[in-house]
Write a protein that holds these residues in place. Sequence first.
Motif, PDB file in Angstrom:
ATOM      1  N   THR A  96     -23.493   7.809  -7.761  1.00 46.87           N
ATOM      2  CA  THR A  96     -23.449   8.495  -6.467  1.00 46.87           C
ATOM      3  C   THR A  96     -22.700   9.815  -6.532  1.00 46.87           C
ATOM      4  OG1 THR A  96     -23.395   6.297  -5.457  1.00 46.87           O
ATOM      5  CG2 THR A  96     -22.762   8.153  -4.044  1.00 46.87           C
ATOM      6  N   GLY A  97     -23.301  10.850  -6.003  1.00 49.42           N
ATOM      7  CA  GLY A  97     -22.622  12.142  -5.906  1.00 49.42           C
ATOM      8  C   GLY A  97     -21.715  12.161  -4.684  1.00 49.42           C
ATOM      9  N   ALA A  98     -20.468  12.592  -4.886  1.00 51.38           N
ATOM     10  CA  ALA A  98     -19.493  12.619  -3.798  1.00 51.38           C
ATOM     11  C   ALA A  98     -19.470  13.976  -3.108  1.00 51.38           C
ATOM     12  CB  ALA A  98     -18.109  12.295  -4.347  1.00 51.38           C
ATOM     13  N   GLY A  99     -20.243  14.936  -3.614  1.00 57.30           N
ATOM     14  CA  GLY A  99     -20.155  16.293  -3.071  1.00 57.30           C
ATOM     15  C   GLY A  99     -18.935  16.999  -3.649  1.00 57.30           C
ATOM     16  N   ARG A 122     -22.203  13.517 -16.629  1.00 57.80           N
ATOM     17  CA  ARG A 122     -22.438  12.446 -17.597  1.00 57.80           C
ATOM     18  C   ARG A 122     -23.092  11.226 -16.955  1.00 57.80           C
ATOM     19  NH1 ARG A 122     -17.938  12.869 -22.279  1.00 57.80           N
ATOM     20  NH2 ARG A 122     -19.664  11.890 -23.369  1.00 57.80           N
ATOM     21  N   GLY A 123     -23.696  11.453 -15.781  1.00 59.47           N
ATOM     22  CA  GLY A 123     -24.387  10.372 -15.083  1.00 59.47           C
ATOM     23  C   GLY A 123     -25.574   9.858 -15.889  1.00 59.47           C
ATOM     24  N   GLY A 124     -26.213  10.743 -16.625  1.00 59.48           N
ATOM     25  CA  GLY A 124     -27.360  10.346 -17.450  1.00 59.48           C
ATOM     26  C   GLY A 124     -26.950   9.345 -18.516  1.00 59.48           C
ATOM     27  N   GLU A 125     -25.775   9.571 -19.098  1.00 60.27           N
ATOM     28  CA  GLU A 125     -25.299   8.641 -20.134  1.00 60.27           C
ATOM     29  C   GLU A 125     -24.992   7.270 -19.535  1.00 60.27           C
ATOM     30  OE1 GLU A 125     -22.117  10.627 -22.612  1.00 60.27           O
ATOM     31  OE2 GLU A 125     -22.881  12.323 -21.466  1.00 60.27           O
ATOM     32  N   GLU A 126     -24.422   7.288 -18.335  1.00 62.42           N
ATOM     33  CA  GLU A 126     -24.095   6.019 -17.684  1.00 62.42           C
ATOM     34  C   GLU A 126     -25.379   5.267 -17.329  1.00 62.42           C
ATOM     35  OE1 GLU A 126     -21.372   7.183 -14.555  1.00 62.42           O
ATOM     36  OE2 GLU A 126     -19.864   7.814 -16.023  1.00 62.42           O
ATOM     37  N   PRO A 152     -12.092   7.224 -22.299  1.00 62.79           N
ATOM     38  CA  PRO A 152     -13.264   7.819 -22.950  1.00 62.79           C
ATOM     39  C   PRO A 152     -14.559   7.357 -22.278  1.00 62.79           C
ATOM     40  CG  PRO A 152     -11.895   6.593 -24.531  1.00 62.79           C
ATOM     41  CD  PRO A 152     -11.372   6.291 -23.163  1.00 62.79           C
ATOM     42  N   GLN A 153     -15.614   8.170 -22.401  1.00 61.19           N
ATOM     43  CA  GLN A 153     -16.874   7.869 -21.715  1.00 61.19           C
ATOM     44  C   GLN A 153     -17.430   6.481 -22.078  1.00 61.19           C
ATOM     45  OE1 GLN A 153     -18.284   9.819 -19.234  1.00 61.19           O
ATOM     46  NE2 GLN A 153     -19.569   8.034 -18.932  1.00 61.19           N
ATOM     47  N   ASP A 154     -17.308   6.103 -23.349  1.00 60.09           N
ATOM     48  CA  ASP A 154     -17.830   4.774 -23.753  1.00 60.09           C
ATOM     49  C   ASP A 154     -17.149   3.659 -22.971  1.00 60.09           C
ATOM     50  OD1 ASP A 154     -19.485   5.938 -25.529  1.00 60.09           O
ATOM     51  OD2 ASP A 154     -18.340   5.393 -27.339  1.00 60.09           O
ATOM     52  N   ASP A 155     -15.848   3.831 -22.763  1.00 58.73           N
ATOM     53  CA  ASP A 155     -15.100   2.812 -22.020  1.00 58.73           C
ATOM     54  C   ASP A 155     -15.501   2.830 -20.546  1.00 58.73           C
ATOM     55  OD1 ASP A 155     -13.921   2.520 -24.433  1.00 58.73           O
ATOM     56  OD2 ASP A 155     -11.894   3.076 -23.826  1.00 58.73           O
ATOM     57  N   ILE A 156     -15.756   4.029 -20.013  1.00 57.98           N
ATOM     58  CA  ILE A 156     -16.195   4.114 -18.606  1.00 57.98           C
ATOM     59  C   ILE A 156     -17.530   3.383 -18.445  1.00 57.98           C
ATOM     60  CG2 ILE A 156     -16.952   5.688 -16.759  1.00 57.98           C
ATOM     61  CD1 ILE A 156     -14.965   7.763 -17.836  1.00 57.98           C
ATOM     62  N   ASN A 157     -18.447   3.629 -19.404  1.00 60.86           N
ATOM     63  CA  ASN A 157     -19.747   2.944 -19.351  1.00 60.86           C
ATOM     64  C   ASN A 157     -19.542   1.427 -19.300  1.00 60.86           C
ATOM     65  OD1 ASN A 157     -20.825   5.470 -19.690  1.00 60.86           O
ATOM     66  ND2 ASN A 157     -21.454   5.172 -21.821  1.00 60.86           N
ATOM     67  N   GLU A 158     -18.627   0.952 -20.128  1.00 62.34           N
ATOM     68  CA  GLU A 158     -18.379  -0.486 -20.215  1.00 62.34           C
ATOM     69  C   GLU A 158     -17.734  -1.014 -18.920  1.00 62.34           C
ATOM     70  OE1 GLU A 158     -19.598  -2.361 -22.519  1.00 62.34           O
ATOM     71  OE2 GLU A 158     -18.545  -4.224 -21.984  1.00 62.34           O
ATOM     72  N   VAL A 159     -16.846  -0.220 -18.337  1.00 62.01           N
ATOM     73  CA  VAL A 159     -16.206  -0.628 -17.068  1.00 62.01           C
ATOM     74  C   VAL A 159     -17.276  -0.789 -15.984  1.00 62.01           C
ATOM     75  CG1 VAL A 159     -14.728   0.203 -15.174  1.00 62.01           C
ATOM     76  CG2 VAL A 159     -13.925   0.358 -17.533  1.00 62.01           C
ATOM     77  N   ILE A 160     -18.210   0.147 -15.951  1.00 57.25           N
ATOM     78  CA  ILE A 160     -19.278   0.066 -14.931  1.00 57.25           C
ATOM     79  C   ILE A 160     -20.089  -1.211 -15.157  1.00 57.25           C
ATOM     80  CG2 ILE A 160     -21.316   1.198 -13.964  1.00 57.25           C
ATOM     81  CD1 ILE A 160     -20.135   3.883 -14.998  1.00 57.25           C
ATOM     82  N   TYR A 161     -20.431  -1.439 -16.419  1.00 55.63           N
ATOM     83  CA  TYR A 161     -21.239  -2.624 -16.767  1.00 55.63           C
ATOM     84  C   TYR A 161     -20.505  -3.919 -16.404  1.00 55.63           C
ATOM     85  CZ  TYR A 161     -23.309  -6.168 -19.794  1.00 55.63           C
ATOM     86  OH  TYR A 161     -23.862  -7.321 -20.286  1.00 55.63           O
ATOM     87  N   LEU A 198     -18.780   6.690  -8.216  1.00 53.23           N
ATOM     88  CA  LEU A 198     -18.664   7.898  -7.399  1.00 53.23           C
ATOM     89  C   LEU A 198     -18.165   9.062  -8.244  1.00 53.23           C
ATOM     90  CD1 LEU A 198     -18.887   8.715  -4.370  1.00 53.23           C
ATOM     91  CD2 LEU A 198     -16.443   8.227  -4.188  1.00 53.23           C
ATOM     92  N   LYS A 199     -18.964  10.132  -8.254  1.00 51.30           N
ATOM     93  CA  LYS A 199     -18.630  11.269  -9.114  1.00 51.30           C
ATOM     94  C   LYS A 199     -18.625  12.554  -8.291  1.00 51.30           C
ATOM     95  CE  LYS A 199     -20.883  10.806 -13.170  1.00 51.30           C
ATOM     96  NZ  LYS A 199     -20.080  10.050 -14.130  1.00 51.30           N
ATOM     97  N   GLY A 200     -17.770  13.483  -8.656  1.00 51.77           N
ATOM     98  CA  GLY A 200     -17.703  14.754  -7.941  1.00 51.77           C
ATOM     99  C   GLY A 200     -19.032  15.511  -8.014  1.00 51.77           C
ATOM    100  N   GLY A 201     -19.382  16.191  -6.937  1.00 47.15           N
ATOM    101  CA  GLY A 201     -20.602  17.005  -6.927  1.00 47.15           C
ATOM    102  C   GLY A 201     -21.841  16.147  -7.070  1.00 47.15           C
ATOM    103  N   ASP A 202     -22.674  16.484  -8.033  1.00 45.35           N
ATOM    104  CA  ASP A 202     -23.887  15.726  -8.329  1.00 45.35           C
ATOM    105  C   ASP A 202     -23.683  14.957  -9.637  1.00 45.35           C
ATOM    106  OD1 ASP A 202     -27.025  15.537  -7.822  1.00 45.35           O
ATOM    107  OD2 ASP A 202     -26.655  15.722  -9.975  1.00 45.35           O
ATOM    108  N   PRO A 203     -24.145  13.707  -9.693  1.00 43.97           N
ATOM    109  CA  PRO A 203     -23.863  12.910 -10.906  1.00 43.97           C
ATOM    110  C   PRO A 203     -24.559  13.419 -12.175  1.00 43.97           C
ATOM    111  CG  PRO A 203     -25.161  11.634  -9.305  1.00 43.97           C
ATOM    112  CD  PRO A 203     -24.782  12.915  -8.632  1.00 43.97           C
TER     113      PRO A 203
END
Length: 246
Positions: free
Chosen positions: A7-10, A95-99, A64-73, A85-90
């Motif tokens: 989700t983009g938070a703007g 890095r929304g594409g990686e997630e 790190p991004q890998d850990d963020i991916n895992e947290v989401i999962y 929730l990410k600033g602006g557009d994901p």
Amino acid sequence: MSRVYLTGAGPGDIELLTIKALRVIKEADVIIYDRLANPDILEEAKSGCEFVYVGKEDGRHIMPQDDINEVIYQNALKHKCVVRLKGGDPFVFGRGGEEALYLLEKGIKFDVIPGITSAISAPAYAGIPVTHRGVSVSFRVVTGHESPNKKVSQIPWENFKSDDTIVFLMGLHNLPRISKKLIELGKAPNYPVAVISKGTTKDQVVVVGTLENIVKKSKDVPTPALIVVGRVVELRDQLKWFEGND
Ligand code: SAH
């Protein structure tokens, strides 16, 4: 079945959140957010919603991004409605594409909720249209993170010779090298540049200068900040509307 909403938070002004983003924030069982998402948004969550901070502090990665991916999962395994929730557009340097790819690999369903990117909205709040008839027929959003001194650059510097607008994100620390490189490419030293800090928030600061003097003029500007290079910057004189607009 759980679902993750990327989700983009703007960009900062909470009213620039989309209606769809607000809906999932209200429904969320957990919100995984980063530094650029306005924390006031979290107040919209239902009671009992969990909050997980995975942001960065001034370049220092908390995670790190890998850990963020895992947290989401992992959260998707525990909860039904997960909002990332990410600033602006994901998908704009978010890095929304990686997630999304990670979730795909793990078989977790996701939706993408675009957000208003700072790349367009911070200039708009500074009175700078990124395109303008007769001035700029296109704009590029470029990472300023890569040093222009890098031997093999992924950035098409040669394409920046026209008057079309260039918006550099994550570029403030590289501003000396970026402005030098643009002058080397043939842009006039007095070519217009703006640095916009904390765009769309009550703390927005806009510094207008030229390729030659912008580094000096924007020395103490706080982050997050972006750089706009182009003749469209000159329109700010007439179109600035936000600062002091109480
Ligand atoms: N996905 C985000 C961009 C992430 S990259 C978006 O679409 O806006 C992070 C960079 O965005 C920062 O280094 C800064 O250049 C820019 N940025 C984010 N929010 C900003 C704001 N409110 N004002 C100025 N620049 C901002």
